[in-house]
Design a protein around this motif. Structure first.
Motif, PDB file in Angstrom:
ATOM      1  N   ILE A  24      49.397   7.817  37.458  1.00 32.87           N
ATOM      2  CA  ILE A  24      47.978   8.172  37.415  1.00 32.87           C
ATOM      3  C   ILE A  24      47.354   8.023  38.801  1.00 32.87           C
ATOM      4  CG2 ILE A  24      45.733   7.471  36.498  1.00 32.87           C
ATOM      5  CD1 ILE A  24      47.132   6.963  33.832  1.00 32.87           C
ATOM      6  N   ARG A  25      47.697   6.957  39.501  1.00 34.21           N
ATOM      7  CA  ARG A  25      47.166   6.765  40.856  1.00 34.21           C
ATOM      8  C   ARG A  25      47.642   7.879  41.790  1.00 34.21           C
ATOM      9  NH1 ARG A  25      44.707   1.808  41.300  1.00 34.21           N
ATOM     10  NH2 ARG A  25      45.139   0.411  39.571  1.00 34.21           N
ATOM     11  N   HIS A  26      48.870   8.342  41.599  1.00 30.93           N
ATOM     12  CA  HIS A  26      49.402   9.437  42.404  1.00 30.93           C
ATOM     13  C   HIS A  26      48.607  10.717  42.136  1.00 30.93           C
ATOM     14  CE1 HIS A  26      52.282  11.837  44.619  1.00 30.93           C
ATOM     15  NE2 HIS A  26      52.360  12.652  43.592  1.00 30.93           N
ATOM     16  N   LYS A  27      48.297  10.974  40.862  1.00 34.07           N
ATOM     17  CA  LYS A  27      47.490  12.164  40.531  1.00 34.07           C
ATOM     18  C   LYS A  27      46.114  12.082  41.175  1.00 34.07           C
ATOM     19  CE  LYS A  27      49.413  13.591  36.104  1.00 34.07           C
ATOM     20  NZ  LYS A  27      49.170  13.771  34.672  1.00 34.07           N
ATOM     21  N   ALA A  28      45.493  10.892  41.146  1.00 35.07           N
ATOM     22  CA  ALA A  28      44.177  10.720  41.760  1.00 35.07           C
ATOM     23  C   ALA A  28      44.253  10.981  43.258  1.00 35.07           C
ATOM     24  CB  ALA A  28      43.640   9.313  41.476  1.00 35.07           C
ATOM     25  N   ALA A  29      45.293  10.472  43.892  1.00 30.39           N
ATOM     26  CA  ALA A  29      45.461  10.699  45.333  1.00 30.39           C
ATOM     27  C   ALA A  29      45.678  12.183  45.614  1.00 30.39           C
ATOM     28  CB  ALA A  29      46.627   9.873  45.858  1.00 30.39           C
ATOM     29  N   PHE A  30      46.474  12.841  44.790  1.00 26.36           N
ATOM     30  CA  PHE A  30      46.761  14.261  44.966  1.00 26.36           C
ATOM     31  C   PHE A  30      45.487  15.093  44.823  1.00 26.36           C
ATOM     32  CE2 PHE A  30      47.997  18.427  43.209  1.00 26.36           C
ATOM     33  CZ  PHE A  30      48.810  18.879  44.245  1.00 26.36           C
ATOM     34  N   LYS A  31      44.635  14.717  43.873  1.00 26.66           N
ATOM     35  CA  LYS A  31      43.393  15.461  43.647  1.00 26.66           C
ATOM     36  C   LYS A  31      42.298  15.057  44.633  1.00 26.66           C
ATOM     37  CE  LYS A  31      44.127  16.295  38.763  1.00 26.66           C
ATOM     38  NZ  LYS A  31      43.492  17.450  38.191  1.00 26.66           N
ATOM     39  N   GLY A  32      42.579  14.034  45.454  1.00 29.01           N
ATOM     40  CA  GLY A  32      41.607  13.614  46.457  1.00 29.01           C
ATOM     41  C   GLY A  32      40.476  12.767  45.893  1.00 29.01           C
ATOM     42  N   CYS A  33      40.718  12.090  44.778  1.00 25.42           N
ATOM     43  CA  CYS A  33      39.656  11.283  44.173  1.00 25.42           C
ATOM     44  C   CYS A  33      40.063   9.822  44.004  1.00 25.42           C
ATOM     45  CB  CYS A  33      39.222  11.879  42.839  1.00 25.42           C
ATOM     46  SG  CYS A  33      40.520  11.910  41.573  1.00 25.42           S
ATOM     47  N   GLN A  34      40.953   9.340  44.858  1.00 24.93           N
ATOM     48  CA  GLN A  34      41.432   7.961  44.760  1.00 24.93           C
ATOM     49  C   GLN A  34      40.297   6.931  44.865  1.00 24.93           C
ATOM     50  OE1 GLN A  34      44.390   6.867  43.844  1.00 24.93           O
ATOM     51  NE2 GLN A  34      43.882   4.734  44.121  1.00 24.93           N
ATOM     52  N   PRO A  35      39.378   7.046  45.836  1.00 27.04           N
ATOM     53  CA  PRO A  35      38.294   6.047  45.910  1.00 27.04           C
ATOM     54  C   PRO A  35      37.415   6.047  44.653  1.00 27.04           C
ATOM     55  CG  PRO A  35      38.426   7.284  47.960  1.00 27.04           C
ATOM     56  CD  PRO A  35      39.329   7.968  46.971  1.00 27.04           C
ATOM     57  N   GLU A  36      37.107   7.239  44.152  1.00 29.26           N
ATOM     58  CA  GLU A  36      36.288   7.344  42.939  1.00 29.26           C
ATOM     59  C   GLU A  36      37.025   6.768  41.732  1.00 29.26           C
ATOM     60  OE1 GLU A  36      34.994  10.494  45.793  1.00 29.26           O
ATOM     61  OE2 GLU A  36      36.931   9.815  45.072  1.00 29.26           O
ATOM     62  N   PHE A  37      38.312   7.048  41.660  1.00 35.23           N
ATOM     63  CA  PHE A  37      39.138   6.531  40.570  1.00 35.23           C
ATOM     64  C   PHE A  37      39.159   5.001  40.604  1.00 35.23           C
ATOM     65  CE2 PHE A  37      43.244   4.986  39.017  1.00 35.23           C
ATOM     66  CZ  PHE A  37      43.249   5.496  37.734  1.00 35.23           C
TER      67      PHE A  37
END
Length: 62
Positions: A24-37
């Motif tokens: 899930i963290r990888h998907k957030a990073a891929f979508k560019g929303c890691q800080p928001e996540f």
């Protein structure tokens, strides 16, 4: 011993949120929303911790 399903559920959810879920963290990073996540995860943890404390107090009083 007094069993409270809500306390059990809150503790399980907190354990799950605190566990690093790499896919899930990888998907957030891929979508560019890691800080928001991460911000959402932190807010959810805080909210659930507060609810857990309140539930434990209520359970102790009854």
């Amino acid at each position: 011993m007094n069993i409270n399903p809500k306390i059990d559920a809150l503790q399980l959810m907190l354990t799950d949120l605190r566990t690093r879920n790499e896919p899930i963290r990888h998907k957030a990073a891929f979508k560019g929303c890691q800080p928001e996540f991460q911000s959402l995860v932190s807010r959810l943890i805080k909210q659930l911790e507060e609810e857990l404390v309140a539930e434990k107090l209520t359970n102790r009083e009854s």
